[in-house]
Design an enzyme around this catalytic site. Structure first.
Site, mmCIF file in Angstrom:
data_model
loop_
_atom_site.group_PDB
_atom_site.id
_atom_site.type_symbol
_atom_site.label_atom_id
_atom_site.label_comp_id
_atom_site.label_asym_id
_atom_site.label_seq_id
_atom_site.Cartn_x
_atom_site.Cartn_y
_atom_site.Cartn_z
ATOM 1 N N SER A 139 4.179 -18.324 -1.761
ATOM 2 C CA SER A 139 4.831 -17.047 -2.058
ATOM 3 C C SER A 139 5.754 -17.234 -3.260
ATOM 4 C CB SER A 139 5.690 -16.638 -0.852
ATOM 5 O OG SER A 139 6.463 -15.498 -1.139
ATOM 6 N N TYR A 152 12.116 -18.491 5.822
ATOM 7 C CA TYR A 152 10.794 -18.148 5.278
ATOM 8 C C TYR A 152 10.555 -18.920 3.979
ATOM 9 C CZ TYR A 152 6.928 -15.369 3.393
ATOM 10 O OH TYR A 152 5.718 -14.975 2.865
HETATM 11 P P1 NDP Z 1 -0.382 -9.695 7.209
HETATM 12 O O1 NDP Z 1 0.681 -9.580 8.228
HETATM 13 O O2 NDP Z 1 -1.157 -8.485 6.837
HETATM 14 O O3 NDP Z 1 -1.403 -10.851 7.614
HETATM 15 C C1 NDP Z 1 -0.982 -12.019 8.262
HETATM 16 C C2 NDP Z 1 -2.202 -12.658 8.879
HETATM 17 O O4 NDP Z 1 -1.811 -13.876 9.517
HETATM 18 C C3 NDP Z 1 -2.850 -11.787 9.941
HETATM 19 O O5 NDP Z 1 -4.239 -11.781 9.731
HETATM 20 C C4 NDP Z 1 -2.508 -12.489 11.245
HETATM 21 O O6 NDP Z 1 -3.590 -12.331 12.166
HETATM 22 C C5 NDP Z 1 -2.426 -13.934 10.783
HETATM 23 N N1 NDP Z 1 -1.664 -14.758 11.697
HETATM 24 C C6 NDP Z 1 -0.357 -14.677 12.023
HETATM 25 N N2 NDP Z 1 -0.051 -15.587 12.961
HETATM 26 C C7 NDP Z 1 -1.196 -16.268 13.229
HETATM 27 C C8 NDP Z 1 -1.527 -17.306 14.124
HETATM 28 N N3 NDP Z 1 -0.625 -17.879 14.927
HETATM 29 N N4 NDP Z 1 -2.808 -17.748 14.138
HETATM 30 C C9 NDP Z 1 -3.740 -17.182 13.347
HETATM 31 N N5 NDP Z 1 -3.482 -16.191 12.476
HETATM 32 C C10 NDP Z 1 -2.221 -15.737 12.446
HETATM 33 O O7 NDP Z 1 0.338 -10.302 5.930
HETATM 34 P P2 NDP Z 1 -0.185 -10.769 4.497
HETATM 35 O O8 NDP Z 1 -1.614 -10.502 4.320
HETATM 36 O O9 NDP Z 1 0.771 -10.232 3.528
HETATM 37 O O10 NDP Z 1 0.087 -12.329 4.610
HETATM 38 C C11 NDP Z 1 -0.863 -13.323 4.262
HETATM 39 C C12 NDP Z 1 -0.134 -14.493 3.643
HETATM 40 O O11 NDP Z 1 0.433 -14.106 2.405
HETATM 41 C C13 NDP Z 1 1.024 -15.043 4.480
HETATM 42 O O12 NDP Z 1 1.010 -16.459 4.445
HETATM 43 C C14 NDP Z 1 2.262 -14.514 3.751
HETATM 44 O O13 NDP Z 1 3.379 -15.325 3.973
HETATM 45 C C15 NDP Z 1 1.763 -14.557 2.321
HETATM 46 N N6 NDP Z 1 2.507 -13.715 1.399
HETATM 47 C C16 NDP Z 1 2.544 -12.362 1.563
HETATM 48 C C17 NDP Z 1 3.292 -11.581 0.710
HETATM 49 C C18 NDP Z 1 3.441 -10.111 0.894
HETATM 50 O O14 NDP Z 1 4.299 -9.505 0.206
HETATM 51 N N7 NDP Z 1 2.672 -9.459 1.734
HETATM 52 C C19 NDP Z 1 4.011 -12.171 -0.421
HETATM 53 C C20 NDP Z 1 3.869 -13.586 -0.522
HETATM 54 C C21 NDP Z 1 3.134 -14.321 0.352
HETATM 55 P P3 NDP Z 1 -3.461 -12.154 13.746
HETATM 56 O O15 NDP Z 1 -2.165 -11.451 14.020
HETATM 57 O O16 NDP Z 1 -4.674 -11.341 14.094
HETATM 58 O O17 NDP Z 1 -3.531 -13.537 14.299
#
Ligand code: NDP
Length: 245
Positions: A139, A152
């Site tokens: 990030s 975070y």
């Molecule tokens: P979302 O919340 O839309 O997606 C997060 C994903 O992580 C979901 O598919 C969720 O699936 C999965 N997840 C969470 N916990 C678990 C677990 N224990 N096991 C398996 N899967 C898990 O957020 P984003 O798409 O934004 O996030 C994706 C990545 O991008 C993250 O690492 C985030 O930190 C990073 N990021 C995002 C930014 C933003 O502004 N959105 C900026 C910078 C980085 P499920 O709940 O079905 O398990």
């Protein structure tokens, strides 16, 4: 790109879902991983409607056994793992003084241990094949620290550290590439995990002042890193909304 296979964690929403669709369009065969099975079933259908190929496996990235099964299931389905996108993540922002220790634990488990378990699950296979690509989603918060973002940010600094440390350990003849993807604000469900109402308000104010990226913008950066010749390793991509300070 065709004939390659990729595992994507956190494929059930946001960046992971958009990346799955983008890579499927490029002919990459996918193994989708997350906990919400209904979302994975729906995504698999959508990818197949686009003419792509996808399987899914319900996976909790905090379980080492789940991550090993995920890698095994991918090898059984496709014979090989070319790419791992360690994308699953959580962002329950809060001030350290609020002592939301359970949320710290969850972030550390998902954002750091999940990435490590992903690496552990695929690295022996990639070393055996002398080929592979590990893409870890960090990030802008892995470069900068804001109030309420210390834990975070610590996890996202760790993702960058682990990725670069792995790169330094790999031998040139192993042909294993590593990429850090560092997005700025992306319009996804990520902020839903924030429980601190003050932080939620600050975050909404911030998002209202900018034009956040879409998951597709990050998916395009991931595709760019993958589609380079194997002799070219894109080690990090930072993508901010133009309007993000
Ligand atoms: P979302 O919340 O839309 O997606 C997060 C994903 O992580 C979901 O598919 C969720 O699936 C999965 N997840 C969470 N916990 C678990 C677990 N224990 N096991 C398996 N899967 C898990 O957020 P984003 O798409 O934004 O996030 C994706 C990545 O991008 C993250 O690492 C985030 O930190 C990073 N990021 C995002 C930014 C933003 O502004 N959105 C900026 C910078 C980085 P499920 O709940 O079905 O398990």
């Amino acid at each position: 790109m065709a004939n390659k296979t990729a595992i994507i964690t956190g494929a059930s929403s946001g960046i992971g879902e958009a990346t799955a669709k983008e890579l499927a369009r490029s002919g990459i065969r996918l193994m989708l991983a997350a906990r919400r099975e209904d979302r994975l079933v729906q995504l698999k259908k959508e990818i197949e409607a686009l003419g792509g190929q996808a399987e899914y496996r319900v996976t909790d990235v905090t379980s080492r056994a789940d991550m090993e099964s995920l890698a095994q299931a991918t090898i059984e389905a496709y014979g090989q793992i070319d790419i791992l996108v360690n994308n699953a993540g959580l962002m329950p922002l809060s001030y350290i003084r609020s002592l939301k220790v359970d949320e710290w634990d969850r972030m550390i488990d998902v954002n750091i241990k999940g990435v490590l378990y992903g690496i552990a699950a695929v690295l022996p296979h990639m070393e055996e094949r002398n080929e592979g690509h590990i893409i870890n989603v960090s990030s802008v918060a892995g470069h900068e620290i804001a109030p309420s973002g210390a834990v975070y940010s610590a996890t996202k600094f760790a993702v960058r550290t682990l990725t670069e440390g792995l790169r330094k350990e790999l031998r040139p003849d192993q042909n294993i590439r590593t990429t850090i993807i560092s997005p700025g604000a992306v319009d996804t469900e990520l902020t839903h995990s924030i429980t601190d109402t003050n932080v939620k308000t600050v975050m909404s104010g911030f998002l209202n002042k900018i034009v956040p990226l879409k998951g597709e913008d990050i998916a395009a950066a991931i595709r760019y890193a993958i589609e380079q010749p194997t002799s070219v390793s894109i080690n990090e991509i930072i993508v901010r909304p133009t309007s993000q300070p």
